[in-house]
Scaffold this active site. Structure first.
Site, PDB file in Angstrom:
ATOM      1  N   TYR A  74     -25.888   0.645  25.142  1.00 20.92           N
ATOM      2  CA  TYR A  74     -27.008   1.328  26.052  1.00 20.92           C
ATOM      3  C   TYR A  74     -26.838   0.355  27.382  1.00 20.92           C
ATOM      4  O   TYR A  74     -27.099  -0.643  27.521  1.00 20.92           O
ATOM      5  CB  TYR A  74     -28.122   1.004  25.541  1.00 20.92           C
ATOM      6  CG  TYR A  74     -29.302   1.645  26.161  1.00 20.92           C
ATOM      7  CD1 TYR A  74     -29.303   2.677  27.188  1.00 20.92           C
ATOM      8  CD2 TYR A  74     -30.818   1.277  25.647  1.00 20.92           C
ATOM      9  CE1 TYR A  74     -30.604   3.131  27.726  1.00 20.92           C
ATOM     10  CE2 TYR A  74     -31.834   1.955  26.354  1.00 20.92           C
ATOM     11  CZ  TYR A  74     -31.711   2.883  27.338  1.00 20.92           C
ATOM     12  OH  TYR A  74     -32.757   3.537  27.813  1.00 20.92           O
ATOM     13  N   LYS A 121     -24.891   5.181  25.622  1.00 21.88           N
ATOM     14  CA  LYS A 121     -26.071   5.884  26.115  1.00 21.88           C
ATOM     15  C   LYS A 121     -26.298   5.298  27.223  1.00 21.88           C
ATOM     16  O   LYS A 121     -26.257   4.172  27.993  1.00 21.88           O
ATOM     17  CB  LYS A 121     -27.422   5.272  25.371  1.00 21.88           C
ATOM     18  CG  LYS A 121     -28.796   6.270  26.013  1.00 21.88           C
ATOM     19  CD  LYS A 121     -29.938   5.571  25.318  1.00 21.88           C
ATOM     20  CE  LYS A 121     -31.151   6.229  26.016  1.00 21.88           C
ATOM     21  NZ  LYS A 121     -32.563   5.619  25.670  1.00 21.88           N
TER      22      LYS A 121
END
Length: 308
Positions: free
Chosen positions: A149, A177
């Site tokens: 992320y 992400k």
């Protein structure tokens, strides 16, 4: 001069977690306790009614900074038991302490999670060598696939392109992400690795698809999952006009859900639909009447009005 084909081979599309994932809020009871029955109902709704291919639990949208390790494990087990046969369940395990992150990763694997979301260590601002060591250690600790992320505006540091390319060499680091908001950097990583990129910003999903992303980990997808998936599927088959039309229609919700902290407005919208949500935990505060009214306007503008 025209060419009927490109000399460069087309990159194979890999979607280890599907097209549409929602970073699920964590329902609480009115007194602030973990609402596992509500979590089961919400997970069921997001998969069956909103068409999610996967759910991320214990992310920031799930108020992970305020839930205990035991609550996190119980939440994973509940969601896996409810929808794990029909959707992937990805557990947020990232902290700014490598040892603690590894402990959470092991607990998530034991609880039945299908994958891990590991955010960049926040606040302590490690150098890139530290990020490389951190993510590698977490990926080494379980047999689960890992989604990195990358969210520098919260973490304080980006995962640089060279670091991402090196991390992609790890067999279990399979996805990102991407909330960096830098499509040029995204393009470079996609062109140099096999990482599956998921937009971490709802409104950038369509632009990200254009440079090789494969889906979204969304917040507004609590409400727009079906249409967001239609947008991605339209793009996949070359129907860019439909994809753009859906992007344009959904834009008021893609952006409006972040007028204040996303969890606050998602919980307000779910409550308006009679779905489990409950209050937020401090230091967040529940939505004001004006914020709820604006959310209603944004949802209506996106063609997804909330019940009155």
């Amino acid at each position: 001069m025209t060419h009927d084909h490109l000399d460069t081979p087309v990159r194979a599309v890999s979607r280890p977690f599907g097209r549409v994932l929602t970073a699920m809020v964590t329902p609480f009871s009115p007194d602030g306790a973990l609402d596992l029955d509500g979590a089961a109902r919400l997970a069921e709704h997001l998969v069956t009614e909103q068409g999610n291919d996967a759910l991320v639990v214990n992310g920031t949208t799930g108020e992970s900074p305020t839930t205990t390790d035991a609550e996190k494990e119980r939440l994973i087990r509940t969601v896996v038991e409810t929808v794990g046969d029909r959707a992937r369940v990805v557990a947020g395990v990232g902290t700014n302490d490598t040892r603690h992150t590894i402990e959470l990763a092991a607990a998530a694997e034991k609880a039945g999670a299908h994958g891990l979301l590991v955010v960049t260590p926040y606040y302590n601002k490690p150098p890139q060598a530290g990020l490389l060591r951190h993510f590698t250690a977490v990926a080494d600790a379980t047999g689960l696939p890992v989604m990195l992320y990358d969210i520098p505006h919260r973490a304080g540091v980006p995962i640089e392109t060279e670091t991402l390319v090196r991390l992609a060499e790890h067999g279990r680091i399979v996805a990102v992400k991407d909330a960096k908001g830098d499509l040029t950097a995204t393009s470079w990583v996609i062109s140099r690795s096999d990482l599956a990129y998921y937009s971490g910003e709802d409104a950038l999903t369509l632009p990200a698809l254009a440079v090789g992303a494969v889906g979204v980990v969304g917040t507004s997808t609590h409400f727009s999952g079906v249409d967001t998936k239609r947008m991605i599927e339209a793009y996949d088959v070359g129907d860019t006009a439909t994809a753009l039309a859906l992007h344009s229609r959904l834009l008021p919700l893609f952006t409006g859900i972040f007028r204040t902290q996303g969890t606050i407005l998602v919980k307000a919208g779910l409550a308006a639909q009679g779905l489990p949500a409950g209050p937020v935990r401090s230091p967040l505060v529940d939505a004001t009447e004006d914020q709820v009214a604006q959310l209603r306007a944004d949802c209506a503008a996106a063609g997804l009005p909330l019940p009155e």
